[in-house]
Design an enzyme around this catalytic site. Sequence first.
Site, PDB file in Angstrom:
ATOM      1  CG  HIS A 152      -2.006   1.038   1.124  1.00 37.80           C
ATOM      2  ND1 HIS A 152      -3.186   0.773   0.486  1.00 37.80           N
ATOM      3  CD2 HIS A 152      -2.082   2.319   1.541  1.00 37.80           C
ATOM      4  CE1 HIS A 152      -3.955   1.847   0.530  1.00 37.80           C
ATOM      5  NE2 HIS A 152      -3.315   2.802   1.156  1.00 37.80           N
ATOM      6  NE  ARG A 156      -8.253  11.293   6.715  1.00 37.48           N
ATOM      7  CZ  ARG A 156      -7.462  10.345   6.197  1.00 37.48           C
ATOM      8  NH1 ARG A 156      -7.928   9.149   5.949  1.00 37.48           N
ATOM      9  NH2 ARG A 156      -6.218  10.612   5.928  1.00 37.48           N
ATOM     10  CB  SER A 184      -7.418   5.644   6.737  1.00 40.06           C
ATOM     11  OG  SER A 184      -7.789   5.408   5.400  1.00 40.06           O
ATOM     12  CE  LYS A 196      -8.458   1.938   3.395  1.00 40.44           C
ATOM     13  NZ  LYS A 196      -8.535   3.182   2.627  1.00 40.44           N
TER      14      LYS A 196
HETATM   15  N1  IUR Z   1      -4.786   5.593   1.622  1.00 44.33           N
HETATM   16  C1  IUR Z   1      -5.752   5.283   2.504  1.00 44.33           C
HETATM   17  O1  IUR Z   1      -6.388   4.256   2.394  1.00 44.33           O
HETATM   18  N2  IUR Z   1      -6.036   6.134   3.506  1.00 44.33           N
HETATM   19  C2  IUR Z   1      -5.355   7.295   3.684  1.00 44.33           C
HETATM   20  O2  IUR Z   1      -5.629   8.022   4.619  1.00 44.33           O
HETATM   21  C3  IUR Z   1      -4.328   7.593   2.728  1.00 44.33           C
HETATM   22  C4  IUR Z   1      -4.062   6.739   1.721  1.00 44.33           C
HETATM   23  I1  IUR Z   1      -3.271   9.318   2.882  1.00 44.33           I
END
Ligand code: IUR
Length: 250
Positions: free
Chosen positions: A86, A172, A187, A191
């Site tokens: 990610h 946000r 965040s 996930k």
């Molecule tokens: N990717 C996400 O899934 N959440 C975030 O807050 C950011 C990138 I920056």
Amino acid sequence: RVEAFDAVDVIRTKRDGGAVPEDALRWMIDAYTRGYVMDAQMSAFAMAVLLNGMQRDEIRVMTDAMIASGERMSFAGLGKPTVDKHSTGGVGDKVSLILAPLVAACGAAVPQLSGRGLGHTGGTLDKLESIPGFRSALTPDETLAVLASAGCVICAAGSGLAPADRRLYALRDVTGTVESIPLIASSIMSKKIAEGTSALVLDVKVGSGAFMTSYERARELAETMVALGEEHGVRTRALLTRMDVPLGRA
Ligand code: IUR
């Protein structure tokens, strides 16, 4: 239903620089998911978090609460290690397209459940959907079937995965509350933990085109996310990479 806490009290605690007690924080996320806490209240809370920060314990509780807001997937039946990556958000980043099949060729399964753009940064899904006919919304069964046959899949995270983050992410984006270490860490990690990957590589961007413009803040974000992953049994590593110019040619 009698609510256990009051959103205004939670907002005030964070506004005044305090730590939100665990049960109140869990309630806040749950009540937001249920629609009891309003977007306006969550926006105020997010801004208070951005301005005053959160302790590590609060970030862990917030992440847990966002995981608990939805379902958790499992790829245990695949019989292969699962690895995902990610990025915290860049410009022109197309690494996943090359990396996912490379890692699959090494024998791991890569479940890349991806997201939309945030702020000025590009989202993997938005880029893929610019290809006519590309369908990013797969059912959980389709996701598993592609993963089993190809070894990797890049698709949209289903609506059942961390729904609290889904709403907060959109909020946000339009309230100037993206660039917060606790909000980014909870965040991303909610996930990834709910997705059920067994290992995770984080590409933490730093520089003028990243949400973290200083090395120190990027490092703090990376350490926060690695700790969250390890606490939840996900082998997590982070790299700090420069984001001062768009990656690639476009
Ligand atoms: N990717 C996400 O899934 N959440 C975030 O807050 C950011 C990138 I920056």
